[in-house]
Motif scaffolding. Structure first.
Motif, PDB file in Angstrom:
ATOM      1  N   SER A 101      45.799  41.477  33.930  1.00  0.00           N
ATOM      2  CA  SER A 101      44.394  41.240  33.618  1.00  0.00           C
ATOM      3  C   SER A 101      44.187  39.827  33.091  1.00  0.00           C
ATOM      4  CB  SER A 101      43.912  42.249  32.566  1.00  0.00           C
ATOM      5  OG  SER A 101      42.607  41.926  32.121  1.00  0.00           O
TER       6      SER A 101
ATOM      7  N   VAL B 204      47.731  44.031  29.705  1.00  0.00           N
ATOM      8  CA  VAL B 204      47.136  45.014  30.612  1.00  0.00           C
ATOM      9  C   VAL B 204      47.382  44.617  32.066  1.00  0.00           C
ATOM     10  CG1 VAL B 204      44.969  46.072  31.386  1.00  0.00           C
ATOM     11  CG2 VAL B 204      45.351  45.632  28.945  1.00  0.00           C
TER      12      VAL B 204
ATOM     13  N   LYS C  91      46.129  45.473  36.030  1.00  0.00           N
ATOM     14  CA  LYS C  91      44.979  46.058  36.714  1.00  0.00           C
ATOM     15  C   LYS C  91      45.259  46.175  38.208  1.00  0.00           C
ATOM     16  CE  LYS C  91      42.518  41.636  37.247  1.00  0.00           C
ATOM     17  NZ  LYS C  91      41.284  40.894  36.962  1.00  0.00           N
TER      18      LYS C  91
ATOM     19  N   ASN D 176      39.547  51.800  40.661  1.00  0.00           N
ATOM     20  CA  ASN D 176      40.243  50.745  39.938  1.00  0.00           C
ATOM     21  C   ASN D 176      41.009  51.353  38.769  1.00  0.00           C
ATOM     22  OD1 ASN D 176      38.550  48.731  41.463  1.00  0.00           O
ATOM     23  ND2 ASN D 176      36.954  49.674  40.215  1.00  0.00           N
TER      24      ASN D 176
ATOM     25  N   TRP E 282      43.327  50.394  35.189  1.00  0.00           N
ATOM     26  CA  TRP E 282      43.885  49.496  34.191  1.00  0.00           C
ATOM     27  C   TRP E 282      44.905  50.277  33.365  1.00  0.00           C
ATOM     28  CZ3 TRP E 282      38.863  49.440  35.717  1.00  0.00           C
ATOM     29  CH2 TRP E 282      38.268  48.202  36.033  1.00  0.00           C
TER      30      TRP E 282
ATOM     31  N   ASN F  44      34.606  47.110  32.628  1.00  0.00           N
ATOM     32  CA  ASN F  44      35.982  46.624  32.686  1.00  0.00           C
ATOM     33  C   ASN F  44      36.865  47.485  31.794  1.00  0.00           C
ATOM     34  OD1 ASN F  44      38.344  44.836  31.787  1.00  0.00           O
ATOM     35  ND2 ASN F  44      37.417  43.592  33.390  1.00  0.00           N
TER      36      ASN F  44
ATOM     37  N   SER G  35      40.028  46.851  30.626  1.00  0.00           N
ATOM     38  CA  SER G  35      41.177  46.217  29.973  1.00  0.00           C
ATOM     39  C   SER G  35      41.231  46.479  28.474  1.00  0.00           C
ATOM     40  CB  SER G  35      41.188  44.713  30.257  1.00  0.00           C
ATOM     41  OG  SER G  35      39.997  44.106  29.815  1.00  0.00           O
TER      42      SER G  35
END
Length: 465
Positions: free
Chosen positions: A41, A47, A49, A108, A110, A142, A144
């Motif tokens: 990330s 993190v 991703k 997606n 993370w 997001n 993260s």
């Protein structure tokens, strides 16, 4: 024979090479359909991703208005380092033709970089947008910052509007359950199944999946938690600013579909399947598909939604899981109720009679309306009531008929004004509006560059997380 053996040796060597590469590169993961490669990330090196992972085949051509199908396995390494396009929808300030597509069934992930031996809980976030617009590309979703707290975060795209919720008699004859519509919810459920089957690769615990959403995302969470297709997939639910709404009967939804096809100028679903994406969305966007902004809504399709929601609860057929539910203190402004900024006693009484024709005397007795300040407060409450009551109904059904606990929150932190606002002319709102809680809930205030958030804002965000 020699050529056959040579091909076998090459294939075995190729597969071995891919497996070894996955083992040597921690950003490569082998999932059900093949090997993917993520990235670190840009917001934090703690993190990883993985963006734009296909969880279904593109719902185009013959798969338009059908249940989603698992993705076709691929060879080699699929780079999953950029967001996919959002589901096709009308244009607004967040959407351009370049970032929209019918080929939208991607999710997606993370994850914390350092996992250790433990398996982490999983949070699956479903975006809002009235089931007609929205997506997962924005900074407010997001994952993260949540991942840094020891959570594997997943966000999901799904089909919207006419592409995700069209019902029609012809479509109903194609299914063994004799229903149609709700394809967007089927997408969400297939995404949940993908998470169940694959999330361990990312350090997630497939037996600790919680689903969450705001607005239409919360409505989706509500539908998923009452659908028989979600059994054994989820252990908790979070719903913000939405909940129980009436759903169309199958007949009503099919009739809307018939009317829509007539207005669009197509005689059959087969013809509409041959139409271009651009033609369909242009006609839909120009409101030739009907008078409502989005006439395509959840349907009693005998499959995803097999019965009225209240009956599902009364018969204890919902998923028995803990629920966290809440809303904002000023979901919608006073002018929504008053249909303008005329904050007079006469206008308030007139609108109250129109909105509550059978009960307006009780409402006028309950809500002060003598001064302009009174009217602003009362009109804000009544305007927000349309959202709040959906959440209350969900809370009430869960409390009465579920064996699992339910928790409620009220979000009342007013965000700071946007940087573009002239502070000399700024009047703070009476409370946070619809969707203002999202960046607080998922810890993304630092990614919203349009506002000057304060230490107090960050304290509230930390509390929500």
């Amino acid at each position: 024979m020699i050529k056959f053996i040579a091909k076998r040796i090459f294939l075995i060597s190729f597969v071995t090479l891919i497996n070894n590469a996955s083992a040597q590169n921690p950003l490569q993961k082998r999932i059900e359909s093949g090997v993917i490669e993520g990235t670190i990330s840009q917001h934090d090196n703690q993190v990883e991703k993985y963006l734009g992972i296909p969880y279904a085949q593109p719902p185009i051509g013959d798969l338009r208005w059908k249940a989603p199908q698992k993705p076709i396995p691929w060879q080699g390494v699929l780079k999953t380092q950029e967001f996919s396009k959002k589901a096709m929808q009308p244009l607004d300030k967040w959407s351009t033709r370049d970032n929209l597509s019918e080929d939208c069934l991607y999710l997606n992930v993370w994850k914390p970089t350092e996992l250790g031996e433990a398996k982490f809980p999983v949070l699956v976030i479903i975006h809002g947008g009235g089931l007609g617009k929205g997506g997962t590309r924005g900074p407010e979703l997001n994952g993260s910052n949540m991942a840094k707290k020891g959570i594997v975060v997943v966000t999901v795209n799904y089909r919207l509007n006419i592409f995700g919720f069209l019902a029609h008699p012809e479509l109903s004859t194609e299914t063994n359950y004799e229903g149609s519509g709700n394809y967007g919810f089927m997408d969400q459920q297939l995404a949940l199944q993908w998470v169940k089957n694959n999330i361990a690769v990312f350090g997630g615990d497939p037996n600790r999946i919680t689903i969450a959403g705001e607005s239409a995302g919360a409505r989706s969470v509500h539908i998923l938690s009452t659908s028989p297709l979600s059994k054994d997939l989820i252990i908790g639910a979070i719903g913000s600013s939405d909940g129980v709404k009436p759903v169309y009967s199958l007949k009503t939804a099919e009739n809307i579909g018939v009317l829509v096809l007539e207005k669009l100028g197509y005689k059959t679903v087969a013809e509409l399947r041959q139409a271009s994406t651009e033609d369909i969305i242009k006609l839909y966007d120009s409101h030739k598909a009907g008078n409502a902004i989005n006439p395509f809504q959840p349907t009693l399709d005998n499959y995803v939604i097999p019965n009225e929601i209240t009956k599902i609860y009364k018969e204890s057929k919902q998923v028995n899981i803990p629920l966290l539910i809440g809303w904002n203190s000023a979901e919608h402004p006073a002018k929504h109720f008053l249909k303008g900024a005329n904050f007079t006693k006469k206008k308030f009484i007139k609108r109250t009679k129109e909105v509550f024709p059978g009960h307006y005397e009780k409402v006028l007795d309950m809500y002060s309306h003598e001064t302009e300040e009174d009217i602003k407060w009362s009109a804000t409450h009544l305007s927000s009531l349309r959202t709040v009551m959906k959440s209350w109904k969900w809370f009430d059904l869960h409390q009465k008929y579920s064996k699992a606990p339910v928790y409620r929150y009220l979000f009342s932190k007013i965000p700071p004004p946007a940087k573009t606002v002239d502070l000399s002319k700024y009047t703070p709102p009476l409370g946070p509006k619809h969707a203002a809680d999202i960046p607080y809930a998922w810890g993304n205030l630092d990614k919203i560059k349009s506002h000057h958030y304060t230490k107090d804002d960050y304290k509230v965000s930390a509390l929500m997380q």
